[in-house]
Design a protein around this motif. Structure first.
Motif, PDB file in Angstrom:
ATOM      1  N   ILE A 160      31.846  28.295  30.792  1.00 28.08           N
ATOM      2  CA  ILE A 160      32.901  28.213  31.713  1.00 28.08           C
ATOM      3  C   ILE A 160      33.452  26.988  31.853  1.00 28.08           C
ATOM      4  CG2 ILE A 160      33.202  28.618  34.318  1.00 28.08           C
ATOM      5  CD1 ILE A 160      32.210  30.992  32.767  1.00 28.08           C
ATOM      6  N   SER A 161      34.792  26.956  31.722  1.00 27.25           N
ATOM      7  CA  SER A 161      35.558  25.579  31.463  1.00 27.25           C
ATOM      8  C   SER A 161      35.713  24.801  32.767  1.00 27.25           C
ATOM      9  CB  SER A 161      36.570  25.640  30.806  1.00 27.25           C
ATOM     10  OG  SER A 161      37.524  26.643  31.638  1.00 27.25           O
ATOM     11  N   SER A 162      35.609  25.374  34.068  1.00 28.71           N
ATOM     12  CA  SER A 162      36.230  24.976  35.414  1.00 28.71           C
ATOM     13  C   SER A 162      35.503  25.604  36.495  1.00 28.71           C
ATOM     14  CB  SER A 162      37.677  24.746  35.383  1.00 28.71           C
ATOM     15  OG  SER A 162      38.202  25.782  35.581  1.00 28.71           O
ATOM     16  N   ALA A 163      35.472  25.121  37.593  1.00 23.56           N
ATOM     17  CA  ALA A 163      35.030  25.804  38.718  1.00 23.56           C
ATOM     18  C   ALA A 163      36.020  26.846  38.929  1.00 23.56           C
ATOM     19  CB  ALA A 163      34.995  24.834  39.906  1.00 23.56           C
ATOM     20  N   SER A 164      37.387  26.445  38.770  1.00 22.89           N
ATOM     21  CA  SER A 164      38.372  27.634  38.955  1.00 22.89           C
ATOM     22  C   SER A 164      38.250  28.622  38.238  1.00 22.89           C
ATOM     23  CB  SER A 164      39.659  27.165  38.630  1.00 22.89           C
ATOM     24  OG  SER A 164      40.100  26.175  39.688  1.00 22.89           O
TER      25      SER A 164
END
Length: 647
Positions: free
Chosen positions: A477-481
């Motif tokens: 997962i690249s980001s919290a978004s």
């Protein structure tokens, strides 16, 4: 004296809200940095005053001060303490005081967590929020004062809180719902403030997204809690009734989804700029419409708080001024806001546009079904008509099914252009195998095949499978978004499965039972053992006892009640259930229909808990996005100047 202190605090709060609306805006007009910086201090004072006023009302409830009319009408000395506290917002006046307090809380949050904004933009936003708080506080003081006294004579005891509200649901549901409703005022204020500058850029969208996500997540929690509360409290065994006030919260939730996705496109690619502003205005406008429906007296609902037309007229005028004024400003300024980015029909931008259009049409269908009975009554001079589940099932459900199709493939789309191989060719084995597997499973575990249910279940499983595949292909997962997006989409898929399976395969019976009798339903045996009298803190109840078995093995002992509240002479049904991840066993006690016989309602509801599990996953996804580091790096909204220029 405590109620007078609370009342006086409200008066001071009105003065501060007017000051918040005027002084920062005057600072922008005069380019006076000192006036612009008054906003945070005023916002802090406004929140403190409203919190103090709220505390005074709560103290009056706890101390059984029945000289306060609102306390006398909604409490009783025998009411348990937790319900005395929640009774503060259990009726109209207190609920709107909570609404106004939450509005000031959001205003304070903007003042405290907006360091990335220029002075002039921060002043514009706080000024808009101050104007809204002034309207809310004026409504409290002039039409809905919770501190009005029953003097010189007051009752010795109160009329009691509505028994329907003497429940944990009242403690948690309204605060969460109002956090969502009022939270949409922040992106609305940002939209109005940005329109006054005549300039929109990616920084505006990036700064608006966390506020929108937070408000929408709170509203999701509120709606989920409301559905759960209705399910176990009303005794009908249902979780959604297309009630007009349920729709009032559902419409800004739908529009909030469109706003979230449109903000993403505006931030990443600079598209849909003016459309995004319009969505921000529309979402908050629907929140205000919800307040009008609940408090105007124009409809009858178990949720409606008011029957005084004066209040409805005030809110209607306020709604017209806010919506009319904002749309007028939009019409004046939006023509100068243009999006120059190009994209193709198979791009992520196109997917988001389809998402937006479907959500707007879905919201419009709910709005039409909600308001049509009111319009019909006005046009026909008093004749009444009802719009119920058949309309919403035929109009709303096909629209959202198309939305689910777009949802299934959207994680694989790319900005500007997406190849057909990415969108379809890599996934066709999953798309073909899913309905076959679902049909097989349904044939093995269910009594019949429902093709519509199979189709919707297929869409839900597609969403889950393709999300998992997307995660697997990405490797991380690249980001919290991104994580928040995946949780929210997965939550919607889980909720879809819960809804479809519950509606299609639930079984229920209304029967007449004597002690010792048994009935069989969905493989379970319900044995009625009898009824005994039990006394609660402020009620007397007939409590039934049922033994539930399956294949001769004990499952649960259920004790539904029929409660009588002597103060208000009210009778309430309290269902009992054995909850489970895969099914609920549910029993509600009806009226006595003979010397020893009782009316009984029994249900077996598969997957019903998935509805609320999905809702909480969706909300969790919204909250997770707030952890994205990108939002904390926003610098400047309109320009990099410290003061900026006034429009």
């Amino acid at each position: 004296m405590i109620p007078e202190f609370g009342h006086f605090s409200l008066i001071l709060a009105l003065g501060l809200s007017v000051a918040l609306a005027v002084l920062p805006a005057l600072g922008v007009y005069r380019r006076d940095a000192l006036l612009m910086q008054t906003g945070p201090s005023i916002a802090t004072g406004l929140f403190v005053l409203l919190a103090f006023s709220f505390g005074c009302l709560m103290y009056s409830f706890i101390q059984d001060d029945f000289s306060v009319a609102y306390v006398a009408n909604n409490s009783n000395s025998a009411l348990p303490l937790q319900y005395k506290i929640s009774a503060v917002w259990g009726a109209h006046e207190g609920s709107f005081l909570l609404w106004t307090l939450i509005a000031s809380g959001w205003t304070l949050a903007v003042a405290a967590f907006s360091r990335g904004l220029t002075f002039d933009m921060k002043a514009r936003v706080l000024s808009v929020l101050g104007l809204l708080c002034a309207g809310f506080t004026s409504f409290l003081l002039f039409t809905s004062n919770p501190f009005d006294r029953n003097l010189p004579f007051h009752p010795a005891d109160g009329a009691d809180l509505n028994p329907l509200l003497q429940d944990f649901g009242l403690i948690v549901h309204p605060p969460m719902l109002y956090m969502g409703y009022v939270g949409f005022a922040v992106p609305f204020a940002l939209a109005i403030a940005t329109l006054t500058t005549g300039r929109l850029d990616a920084a505006w969208a990036r700064w608006s997204r966390p506020w929108t996500n937070a408000a929408w997540a709170f509203l999701t929690v509120g709606i989920t809690l409301g559905s759960w509360w209705a399910y176990y409290e009303l005794g009908w065994g249902g979780w959604w009734f297309w009630d007009a006030v349920e729709n009032a919260s559902f419409m800004p939730w739908l529009m909030g989804i469109a706003l979230i996705h449109s903000l993403a496109a505006s931030e990443k690619r600079g598209v849909f700029k003016s459309w995004t502003v319009l969505l921000a205005i529309s979402t908050f406008s629907l929140s205000l419409l919800g307040a009008f429906l609940v408090r105007s007296g124009v409809l009858t609902s178990v949720h409606a708080f008011a029957v005084d037309p004066t209040r409805g007229v005030y809110i209607l005028v306020f709604l017209v001024l806010v919506i009319g004024g904002s749309l007028t400003l939009y019409a004046w300024k939006a023509s100068g806001i243009k999006s120059e980015a190009q994209f193709e029909w198979n791009s992520r931008e196109a997917m988001l546009l389809i998402n937006n259009l479907l959500l707007v049409v879905a919201t419009a269908s709910v709005l039409l079904g909600t308001l049509y009975p009111l319009l019909y009554e006005v046009i026909t001079d008093g004749k009444k008509i009802s719009v119920g589940p058949p309309y919403f099932n035929r109009v709303f459900v096909p629209i959202v099914c198309l939305l689910f199709v777009a949802m299934a493939v959207s994680p694989f789309s790319r900005w500007r252009r997406t190849s057909g191989d990415v969108l379809l060719r890599q996934h066709w084995p999953f798309l073909l195998a899913t309905p076959v597997v679902i049909c097989l499973v349904t044939y093995l575990v269910a009594t019949g095949i429902d093709l519509i249910a199979i189709g919707v279940e297929t869409l839900a499983v597609w969403i889950l499978v393709l999300l998992a595949r997307h995660w697997w292909q990405a490797g991380s997962i690249s980001s919290a978004s991104q994580l928040g997006m995946m949780l929210a989409h997965a939550g919607i898929a889980v909720a879809i499965l819960g809804v479809v399976v519950t509606i299609t395969y639930s079984e229920g019976r209304d029967v007449r039972m004597n002690p010792g009798e048994s009935i069989a339903l969905a493989g379970y045996d319900f044995t009625f053992e009898g009824v005994q009298k039990v006394r609660g803190p402020n009620y007397l109840a007939d409590q039934a006892e049922f033994n539930v078995t399956r294949g001769g093995e004990f499952v649960a002992k259920l004790r539904p009640e029929k409660r009588f509240y002597s103060v208000g002479q009210n009778v309430m049904t309290e269902a009992d259930m054995d909850p489970g991840l895969m099914r609920d066993v549910y029993v509600a006690l009806g009226e006595k229909v003979g010397d020893t016989a009782w009316a009984v309602r029994v249900h077996v509801k598969p997957f019903v808990r998935w509805i609320w599990l999905g809702g909480l996953l969706v909300a969790l996804g919204g909250f997770v996005t707030l952890l994205d580091k990108l939002y904390r790096r926003v610098r400047g909204l309109v320009s990099n100047n410290v003061v900026g220029t006034a429009a």
